[in-house]
Design a protein around this motif. Structure first.
Motif, PDB file in Angstrom:
ATOM      1  N   UNK A 582       0.841  -1.204   0.000  1.00 44.37           N
ATOM      2  CA  UNK A 582       0.000   0.000   0.000  1.00 44.37           C
ATOM      3  C   UNK A 582       0.878   1.257   0.000  1.00 44.37           C
ATOM      4  N   UNK A 583       0.220   2.405  -0.243  1.00 44.67           N
ATOM      5  CA  UNK A 583       0.912   3.685  -0.370  1.00 44.67           C
ATOM      6  C   UNK A 583       0.735   4.484   0.915  1.00 44.67           C
ATOM      7  N   UNK A 584       1.833   4.764   1.596  1.00 46.70           N
ATOM      8  CA  UNK A 584       1.812   5.427   2.892  1.00 46.70           C
ATOM      9  C   UNK A 584       2.684   6.672   2.846  1.00 46.70           C
ATOM     10  N   UNK A 585       2.519   7.538   3.846  1.00 42.04           N
ATOM     11  CA  UNK A 585       3.488   8.604   4.071  1.00 42.04           C
ATOM     12  C   UNK A 585       4.188   8.449   5.420  1.00 42.04           C
ATOM     13  N   UNK A 586       3.725   7.499   6.245  1.00 48.45           N
ATOM     14  CA  UNK A 586       4.322   7.250   7.558  1.00 48.45           C
ATOM     15  C   UNK A 586       4.303   5.746   7.807  1.00 48.45           C
ATOM     16  N   UNK A 587       5.438   5.187   8.242  1.00 50.45           N
ATOM     17  CA  UNK A 587       5.502   3.753   8.506  1.00 50.45           C
ATOM     18  C   UNK A 587       6.388   3.515   9.727  1.00 50.45           C
ATOM     19  N   UNK A 588       6.017   2.508  10.509  1.00 50.51           N
ATOM     20  CA  UNK A 588       6.741   2.215  11.742  1.00 50.51           C
ATOM     21  C   UNK A 588       7.857   1.202  11.491  1.00 50.51           C
ATOM     22  N   UNK A 589       8.996   1.441  12.144  1.00 44.74           N
ATOM     23  CA  UNK A 589      10.102   0.488  12.154  1.00 44.74           C
ATOM     24  C   UNK A 589      10.385   0.149  13.615  1.00 44.74           C
ATOM     25  N   UNK A 590      10.092  -1.088  14.052  1.00 45.42           N
ATOM     26  CA  UNK A 590      10.237  -1.410  15.478  1.00 45.42           C
ATOM     27  C   UNK A 590      11.695  -1.480  15.914  1.00 45.42           C
ATOM     28  N   UNK A 591      11.860  -1.563  17.218  1.00 47.42           N
ATOM     29  CA  UNK A 591      13.188  -1.484  17.820  1.00 47.42           C
ATOM     30  C   UNK A 591      14.043  -2.710  17.498  1.00 47.42           C
ATOM     31  N   UNK A 592      15.350  -2.511  17.554  1.00 40.99           N
ATOM     32  CA  UNK A 592      16.322  -3.596  17.439  1.00 40.99           C
ATOM     33  C   UNK A 592      16.620  -4.108  18.839  1.00 40.99           C
ATOM     34  N   UNK A 593      16.706  -5.428  19.001  1.00 41.21           N
ATOM     35  CA  UNK A 593      16.909  -6.009  20.333  1.00 41.21           C
ATOM     36  C   UNK A 593      18.344  -5.901  20.838  1.00 41.21           C
ATOM     37  N   UNK A 594      19.220  -5.231  20.084  1.00 40.05           N
ATOM     38  CA  UNK A 594      20.599  -4.950  20.485  1.00 40.05           C
ATOM     39  C   UNK A 594      21.483  -6.200  20.529  1.00 40.05           C
ATOM     40  N   UNK A 595      21.018  -7.280  19.922  1.00 41.54           N
ATOM     41  CA  UNK A 595      21.838  -8.490  19.839  1.00 41.54           C
ATOM     42  C   UNK A 595      22.647  -8.442  18.540  1.00 41.54           C
ATOM     43  N   UNK A 596      23.970  -8.405  18.649  1.00 39.52           N
ATOM     44  CA  UNK A 596      24.793  -8.252  17.435  1.00 39.52           C
ATOM     45  C   UNK A 596      24.553  -9.331  16.393  1.00 39.52           C
ATOM     46  N   UNK A 597      24.105 -10.509  16.824  1.00 44.45           N
ATOM     47  CA  UNK A 597      23.859 -11.577  15.861  1.00 44.45           C
ATOM     48  C   UNK A 597      22.548 -11.404  15.111  1.00 44.45           C
ATOM     49  N   UNK A 598      21.701 -10.457  15.559  1.00 38.75           N
ATOM     50  CA  UNK A 598      20.408 -10.245  14.924  1.00 38.75           C
ATOM     51  C   UNK A 598      20.476  -9.063  13.956  1.00 38.75           C
ATOM     52  N   UNK A 599      19.797  -9.162  12.819  1.00 45.63           N
ATOM     53  CA  UNK A 599      19.796  -8.049  11.857  1.00 45.63           C
ATOM     54  C   UNK A 599      18.906  -6.910  12.345  1.00 45.63           C
ATOM     55  N   UNK A 600      19.108  -5.772  11.733  1.00 46.50           N
ATOM     56  CA  UNK A 600      18.279  -4.615  12.064  1.00 46.50           C
ATOM     57  C   UNK A 600      16.884  -4.779  11.465  1.00 46.50           C
TER      58      UNK A 600
END
Length: 663
Positions: A582-600
């Motif tokens: 869909x076409x948005x002007x605002x989208x949420x990006x949730x937090x990173x769990x700060x684990x280096x092995x996990x991607x952003x």
């Protein structure tokens, strides 16, 4: 000394009377000369519009006084007069309108920002104003007051006492707003480098207006927010042209002065813009009763420590307070009331106009989630830009609504057997360092035989029109496909952007909206653009979250296509329903769990620069605290002819090629 003038080569000479209204005969020192020239520049100089719209030369005696939009580059001063370049043009003058005379100030309204609703009151649609013959003209007094809990309230008031009215326009219309900043003057602390639109210095009482989500021009007197400043006592006029292909749906307006957004939004100064005609893009809404529902947030009185059911912020629904534990004497949530008739279906048009509060909307009967039929997101009817019309509605049991986002959906009234029907927001895991946004009801549904007539606003003064119901379907309208073909357009460039935060030894946190490969820099309105794009192209942006709290990506002037939401589940969160594709002007990006092995966690977006607009505008996190503390950057969109010319630099606000050639 004898009379002197500036000749066409920019030199001081005696004879001819080039500027007859300036008399230098009594001046003895360069400082006196500079003062006289400054005075006459502010009071008599031709503006950029004067130079473009009138036959040259323009006689200074024919130009209105007290002009603030001086086009100083048109005057080539001699080297000895370079001192004048440091004098802010119009620093003490009234900002001028786009026409030939300054707009009349809007007087303060008695008893501004009325917030007389009590917890549990019936929600009323905001007052509404409608365009006529292609124009909606509005006069706003921007005002402030202090409530019983010592909280600052802000509002836009019309001369007849309407607060933050809904503004109804049609595609192709002009929205003309004259606004006077009638808030108390506070010290002006931050100079703004030219080109300026309005005042050249800003402070905590400064004002401007942003027409959020609209695909309108980022030029002066339109939707420009970087260098547009209206200080206390000043009057300014906007003329915002809505594109003929603007999708019909829900947009909104609010101030956008950097560093002051959270204060303004928590003070309640926000209103809706409705681009009418959605019934001819999605006939499922034809004739439905509509609710314009604006969620705002504010401080909990006494500022109790958030946790459990005590939220970081209280919320209101159309200014009806939704009380929560933590409010004085309150042990449970107290929602507002929404009226419905038995068996009816309604279109709920919800704007999260909060500064900081994230919502996850759900409609429940006795605790059981009900299906909401999504009609539009961020002003764009779903599935409307490509394929056969009408686009298919999106059924969902909940919808994530970050600050600044809007959603429009159809719901059915509860059966009489239901004991408790509610619109609620689910609890949000905003991350280890995020706010506390607990689950809470926003409104309880009350079945009535006749919906209160006070819910309808706008009749009478608007030729009998109101915003109580959507218009009736006439025929399918294929002209509102502004973003058609974006999904299959060739990608000119791919970029990676990211949110980041850094806290210093004093505990002060700076927020960054950064581009991969560039230094992290907090927002500076005087800085050059971080991204330069080419008008007519499409780019693919991957927006990552490198922090331990949620962020909300918003870009001005355009919409983007959400291609994918990535790495959410790995980090313990879930993808938002209904937004991919869909076409948005605002989208949420949730937090990173700060684990280096996990991607952003990230979202992948197609950014649409195919529209006609060029110039400078911004992209940022729309959690207002984060934006105010630096999480914003500037993008410059250049026409194809100029995109490869690195020597060109940033184009002046609102400049056309004809004006640019006068430099």
């Amino acid at each position: 000394m004898d009379s002197l003038i500036l000749n066409r080569q920019g030199s001081l000479v005696r004879p001819s009377n080039f500027f007859p209204k300036i008399d230098f005969s009594s001046l003895q020192r360069l400082e006196e000369f500079a003062a006289v020239v400054k005075r006459d520049l502010e009071q008599k100089a031709p503006t950029r519009r004067d130079l473009l719209e009138h036959e040259r030369p323009v006689a200074w005696r024919d130009v209105p006084k007290k002009r603030d939009d001086l086009f100083l580059p048109a005057l080539r001063l001699a080297p000895a007069l370079l001192i004048l370049a440091s004098i802010p043009a119009g620093a003490a003058a009234q900002p001028a309108a786009t026409g030939s005379s300054a707009p009349l100030p809007v007087s303060p309204v008695a008893d501004p920002c009325p917030r007389s609703f009590a917890a549990g009151d019936v929600v009323q649609n905001p007052p509404a104003l409608f365009s006529s013959n292609g124009v909606l003209s509005v006069r706003f007094s921007y005002q402030r007051r202090i409530d019983a809990y010592n909280r600052e309230l802000f509002c836009f008031m019309t001369p007849d006492g309407l607060q933050n009215p809904t503004l109804h326009v049609n595609p192709g219309d002009h929205l003309s707003i004259t606004v006077t900043n009638n808030t108390p003057a506070l010290p002006l602390t931050m100079p703004l480098n030219p080109p300026n639109c309005g005042a050249s210095i800003m402070g905590p009482s400064s004002l401007n207006l942003h027409y959020h989500g609209t695909n309108t021009s980022p030029t002066c007197h339109s939707d420009e927010v970087i260098k547009t400043i209206i200080n206390s006592g000043q009057t300014f006029q906007y003329d915002v042209a809505f594109p003929a292909d603007e999708p019909p749906g829900l947009y909104w307006y609010h101030p956008h002065v950097h560093g002051q957004l959270e204060q303004a939004l928590q003070g309640g100064v926000a209103g809706s813009i409705v681009v009418d005609g959605i019934e001819n893009v999605q006939p499922a809404v034809s004739g439905l009763r509509q609710r314009i529902l604006i969620v705002r947030d504010q401080e909990v009185p006494g500022k109790p420590a958030p946790g459990g059911n005590i939220p970081s912020w209280d919320v209101t629904l159309n200014h009806v307070p939704v009380l929560s534990p933590g409010d004085p004497g309150v042990t449970n949530f107290v929602p507002a009331t929404l009226q419905m008739q038995a068996g009816e279906r309604q279109l709920w048009r919800v704007s999260n106009s909060s500064a900081d509060t994230i919502l996850d909307l759900q409609y429940v009967f006795d605790g059981v989630p009900q299906t909401m039929q999504l009609v539009a997101i961020d002003g764009v009817p779903v599935n409307s830009q490509d394929g056969a019309q009408p686009g298919q509605l999106i059924p969902t049991k909940h919808f994530r609504l970050p600050p600044a986002a809007r959603v429009e959906f159809i719901v059915a009234a509860p059966p009489a057997s239901v004991q408790l029907a509610q619109l609620m927001t689910l609890g949000i895991d905003t991350g280890p360092i995020g706010d506390n946004d607990p689950q809470r009801p926003l409104a309880s549904i009350k079945l009535v035989d006749v919906v209160d007539g006070a819910l309808v606003h706008g009749a009478g003064a608007n030729d009998g029109r109101d915003d109580g119901r959507v218009g009736l379907f006439n025929e399918l309208n294929p002209r509102q496909r502004r973003f058609a073909g974006l999904s299959s357009a060739p990608v000119a460039l791919r970029r990676t952007l990211y949110f980041n935060e850094k806290t210093d030894s004093s505990g002060e946190t700076t927020f960054f909206m950064a581009s991969q490969g560039q230094p992290e820099q907090a927002f500076d309105p005087n800085a050059p653009a971080s991204i330069v794009a080419t008008q007519g192209t499409v780019e693919e942006w991957t927006v990552e979250n490198h922090t331990a709290e949620n962020h909300e990506f918003h870009v001005h002037q355009l919409h983007f296509l959400v291609e994918s939401q990535n790495n959410f589940e790995i980090n313990g969160t879930h993808r938002a329903p209904g937004v991919t594709g869909q076409y948005l002007d605002t989208v949420e990006v949730p937090y990173w769990d700060q684990k280096p092995s996990h991607p952003f966690p990230n979202v992948k977006l197609l950014i649409d620069f195919r529209g006609p607009d060029t110039g400078n505008f911004v992209y940022h996190c729309h959690i207002a605290e984060h934006e105010d503390h630096g999480m914003m950057s500037i993008i410059e969109v250049l026409p194809p002819s100029a995109a490869g010319n690195s020597a060109r630099g940033s184009q002046a606000i609102g400049a056309s090629p004809a004006v640019d050639s006068l430099r």
